[in-house]
Design a protein around this motif. Sequence first.
Motif, PDB file in Angstrom:
ATOM      1  N   SER A  25       0.549  -1.352  -0.507  1.00 37.28           N
ATOM      2  CA  SER A  25      -0.211  -0.428  -0.280  1.00 37.28           C
ATOM      3  C   SER A  25       0.660   1.493   0.077  1.00 37.28           C
ATOM      4  N   MET A  26       1.947   1.064   1.051  1.00 36.47           N
ATOM      5  CA  MET A  26       2.562   2.767   0.289  1.00 36.47           C
ATOM      6  C   MET A  26       3.735   2.584  -0.462  1.00 36.47           C
ATOM      7  N   ALA A  27       4.138   1.453  -1.060  1.00 32.53           N
ATOM      8  CA  ALA A  27       4.721   1.238  -2.564  1.00 32.53           C
ATOM      9  C   ALA A  27       3.428   1.968  -3.763  1.00 32.53           C
ATOM     10  N   SER A  28       2.164   1.496  -3.405  1.00 32.94           N
ATOM     11  CA  SER A  28       1.162   1.688  -3.918  1.00 32.94           C
ATOM     12  C   SER A  28       1.394   3.979  -4.298  1.00 32.94           C
ATOM     13  N   ALA A  29       1.262   4.260  -2.966  1.00 31.55           N
ATOM     14  CA  ALA A  29       1.113   5.488  -2.357  1.00 31.55           C
ATOM     15  C   ALA A  29       2.149   6.836  -2.915  1.00 31.55           C
ATOM     16  N   ILE A  30       3.352   6.036  -2.700  1.00 31.10           N
ATOM     17  CA  ILE A  30       4.785   6.772  -3.047  1.00 31.10           C
ATOM     18  C   ILE A  30       4.073   6.906  -4.444  1.00 31.10           C
ATOM     19  N   LEU A  31       4.048   5.588  -5.459  1.00 32.38           N
ATOM     20  CA  LEU A  31       4.045   6.173  -7.083  1.00 32.38           C
ATOM     21  C   LEU A  31       2.940   6.435  -7.978  1.00 32.38           C
ATOM     22  N   SER A  32       1.976   6.652  -6.753  1.00 32.59           N
ATOM     23  CA  SER A  32       0.769   7.931  -7.336  1.00 32.59           C
ATOM     24  C   SER A  32       1.515   9.040  -7.187  1.00 32.59           C
ATOM     25  N   LYS A  33       2.120   8.714  -6.575  1.00 33.56           N
ATOM     26  CA  LYS A  33       2.628  10.822  -6.207  1.00 33.56           C
ATOM     27  C   LYS A  33       3.862  10.691  -7.000  1.00 33.56           C
ATOM     28  N   MET A  34       4.562   9.979  -7.575  1.00 29.34           N
ATOM     29  CA  MET A  34       5.392  10.416  -8.355  1.00 29.34           C
ATOM     30  C   MET A  34       4.065  10.354  -9.893  1.00 29.34           C
ATOM     31  N   VAL A  35       3.560  10.114  -9.837  1.00 28.83           N
ATOM     32  CA  VAL A  35       2.579  10.328 -10.767  1.00 28.83           C
ATOM     33  C   VAL A  35       2.054  11.873 -10.883  1.00 28.83           C
ATOM     34  N   LYS A  36       2.094  12.220  -9.651  1.00 25.32           N
ATOM     35  CA  LYS A  36       2.037  13.715  -9.434  1.00 25.32           C
ATOM     36  C   LYS A  36       3.310  14.622 -10.416  1.00 25.32           C
ATOM     37  N   ILE A  37       4.118  14.147  -9.588  1.00 20.49           N
ATOM     38  CA  ILE A  37       5.672  15.121  -9.418  1.00 20.49           C
ATOM     39  C   ILE A  37       5.985  14.854 -11.249  1.00 20.49           C
ATOM     40  N   ILE A  38       5.682  13.990 -11.329  1.00 18.43           N
ATOM     41  CA  ILE A  38       6.303  14.147 -13.170  1.00 18.43           C
ATOM     42  C   ILE A  38       5.130  15.027 -13.787  1.00 18.43           C
ATOM     43  N   ALA A  39       3.753  15.432 -13.369  1.00 20.59           N
ATOM     44  CA  ALA A  39       3.104  15.984 -14.069  1.00 20.59           C
ATOM     45  C   ALA A  39       3.690  17.465 -13.490  1.00 20.59           C
ATOM     46  N   MET A  40       3.987  18.069 -12.516  1.00 19.62           N
ATOM     47  CA  MET A  40       4.465  18.914 -12.573  1.00 19.62           C
ATOM     48  C   MET A  40       5.921  19.407 -13.182  1.00 19.62           C
ATOM     49  N   MET A  41       6.364  18.091 -13.143  1.00 18.26           N
ATOM     50  CA  MET A  41       8.152  18.255 -13.753  1.00 18.26           C
ATOM     51  C   MET A  41       7.507  18.337 -15.100  1.00 18.26           C
ATOM     52  N   LEU A  42       7.023  17.916 -15.924  1.00 19.78           N
ATOM     53  CA  LEU A  42       6.240  18.198 -17.172  1.00 19.78           C
ATOM     54  C   LEU A  42       5.693  19.960 -17.370  1.00 19.78           C
ATOM     55  N   ILE A  43       4.995  20.555 -16.639  1.00 17.19           N
ATOM     56  CA  ILE A  43       5.413  22.098 -17.110  1.00 17.19           C
ATOM     57  C   ILE A  43       6.127  22.642 -16.432  1.00 17.19           C
ATOM     58  N   VAL A  44       7.288  21.873 -15.537  1.00 24.07           N
ATOM     59  CA  VAL A  44       8.528  23.246 -15.217  1.00 24.07           C
ATOM     60  C   VAL A  44       9.733  22.984 -16.381  1.00 24.07           C
ATOM     61  N   TYR A  45       9.513  22.124 -17.173  1.00 23.15           N
ATOM     62  CA  TYR A  45      10.457  21.254 -17.738  1.00 23.15           C
ATOM     63  C   TYR A  45       9.734  22.482 -19.555  1.00 23.15           C
ATOM     64  N   ALA A  46       8.509  22.203 -19.859  1.00 22.60           N
ATOM     65  CA  ALA A  46       7.855  23.342 -20.705  1.00 22.60           C
ATOM     66  C   ALA A  46       8.732  24.564 -21.090  1.00 22.60           C
ATOM     67  N   ILE A  47       8.302  25.166 -19.367  1.00 23.45           N
ATOM     68  CA  ILE A  47       8.297  26.490 -18.684  1.00 23.45           C
ATOM     69  C   ILE A  47      10.256  26.467 -19.083  1.00 23.45           C
ATOM     70  N   VAL A  48      10.902  25.861 -18.843  1.00 21.64           N
ATOM     71  CA  VAL A  48      12.676  25.883 -19.113  1.00 21.64           C
ATOM     72  C   VAL A  48      12.634  26.042 -20.564  1.00 21.64           C
ATOM     73  N   SER A  49      12.012  25.274 -21.411  1.00 20.42           N
ATOM     74  CA  SER A  49      12.187  24.641 -22.477  1.00 20.42           C
ATOM     75  C   SER A  49      12.161  26.824 -23.476  1.00 20.42           C
ATOM     76  N   ALA A  50      10.458  27.150 -23.149  1.00 20.57           N
ATOM     77  CA  ALA A  50       9.924  27.960 -23.412  1.00 20.57           C
ATOM     78  C   ALA A  50      11.178  29.477 -23.242  1.00 20.57           C
ATOM     79  N   TYR A  51      11.020  29.382 -22.383  1.00 24.76           N
ATOM     80  CA  TYR A  51      12.398  30.559 -21.572  1.00 24.76           C
ATOM     81  C   TYR A  51      13.814  30.367 -22.509  1.00 24.76           C
ATOM     82  N   ILE A  52      14.709  28.946 -22.643  1.00 25.07           N
ATOM     83  CA  ILE A  52      15.767  28.863 -24.071  1.00 25.07           C
ATOM     84  C   ILE A  52      15.029  29.661 -25.196  1.00 25.07           C
ATOM     85  N   HIS A  53      14.170  28.943 -25.077  1.00 25.70           N
ATOM     86  CA  HIS A  53      13.798  29.086 -26.843  1.00 25.70           C
ATOM     87  C   HIS A  53      13.452  30.724 -26.577  1.00 25.70           C
ATOM     88  N   LEU A  54      12.975  31.381 -26.226  1.00 29.09           N
ATOM     89  CA  LEU A  54      12.828  32.355 -26.539  1.00 29.09           C
ATOM     90  C   LEU A  54      13.893  33.344 -26.276  1.00 29.09           C
TER      91      LEU A  54
END
Length: 348
Positions: A25-54
Amino acid sequence: MNLLTDVMYGPTMNINGAIRKTVHSMASAILSKMVKIIAMMLIVYAIVSAYIHLLNYSKGYYDSIGICFIIGIVLQIAFGTMILIDFSNNFSRGIGLFAMSMAINRLMSNLPNLAEPRGIQFVYALIMIATAVNMLYTGYSFARWRTRSRIGLMCSSLLMLSLTMGKIYYNADSYDVPGELIFTTYPDQCIACIMYVILFVMVSSEQVRNSMPTHVYLRKLDSIRCIKASEPSSYITRCDARTLLNAFIDRKDWSDVSDGGPVECEFKCTLYNYLGDESMIMVQKWADHDSLYITITGSKDGSILNAYRTSIDDISADGPIETCDTLFMYGGQGSEYRLRVRDEVEEW
């Protein structure tokens, strides 16, 4: 003494089972949180890429990829937002959206390089686009829970990781960028490498493997086969039941196996049937395995041509061993198998 053993070790077996469930159960909870973390990483990655492109765009670089780049960034932020607001916390869906986002980003950023069909940039773009298309399709299958294999997504993430690292090395070597400045010089590509590694680790996890439709179907098939292998009219003697019940704490009555294989020791007993049929139960302890492996054969001579084998993590009874009617064996995937117990062989 046997009754005392049941009293002492019965709760322990239940505690061990509870601990295993808690860990899962703990492993499943951590992995489910990891999905949210990578979602935030996607947004951060997009912002960084946009900044470098500009920054590069203001210097006159990459004018031809502006539209494709903007589409890729917008879609990446959209996918990241979709994962964040997905209240179902579906692990497979989150990985699928994550993979689709990375694939679209790579696809859009490499499309303009196909306009000039020459040089290493063209070859790199061609390979990356083909890999991105495969990842996009596999990610869509994950999001719709239709994929039957993880291999395609794992290979795509490894290939993208290798291509991106190769590009970083090539650019750093061409422009004499010091090793300690690689991350600050190519932050978007370095973040992408980290995300490919995370994607590979998540797809390789046991939670994803167990959620694959093929794995689910096989577990259902195993349950059906087990029910057929041990019919309600079948039973074992109380003496054999006592040995099986203590299988995790006492194996002094087992036979040692020294044939060079993985089996350390084993115990065999007869599975009787009211209809007069007899088959064999063989329980084995393998080296470096906490679980036991139980095999129910289709005949008394132990022929494996018609046999069923599964792993067992816990064994309990519906009462003291001297008076119990049923043994319960619990498998690693939450499956439950039952064996009826009788004092002696009954003649019909």
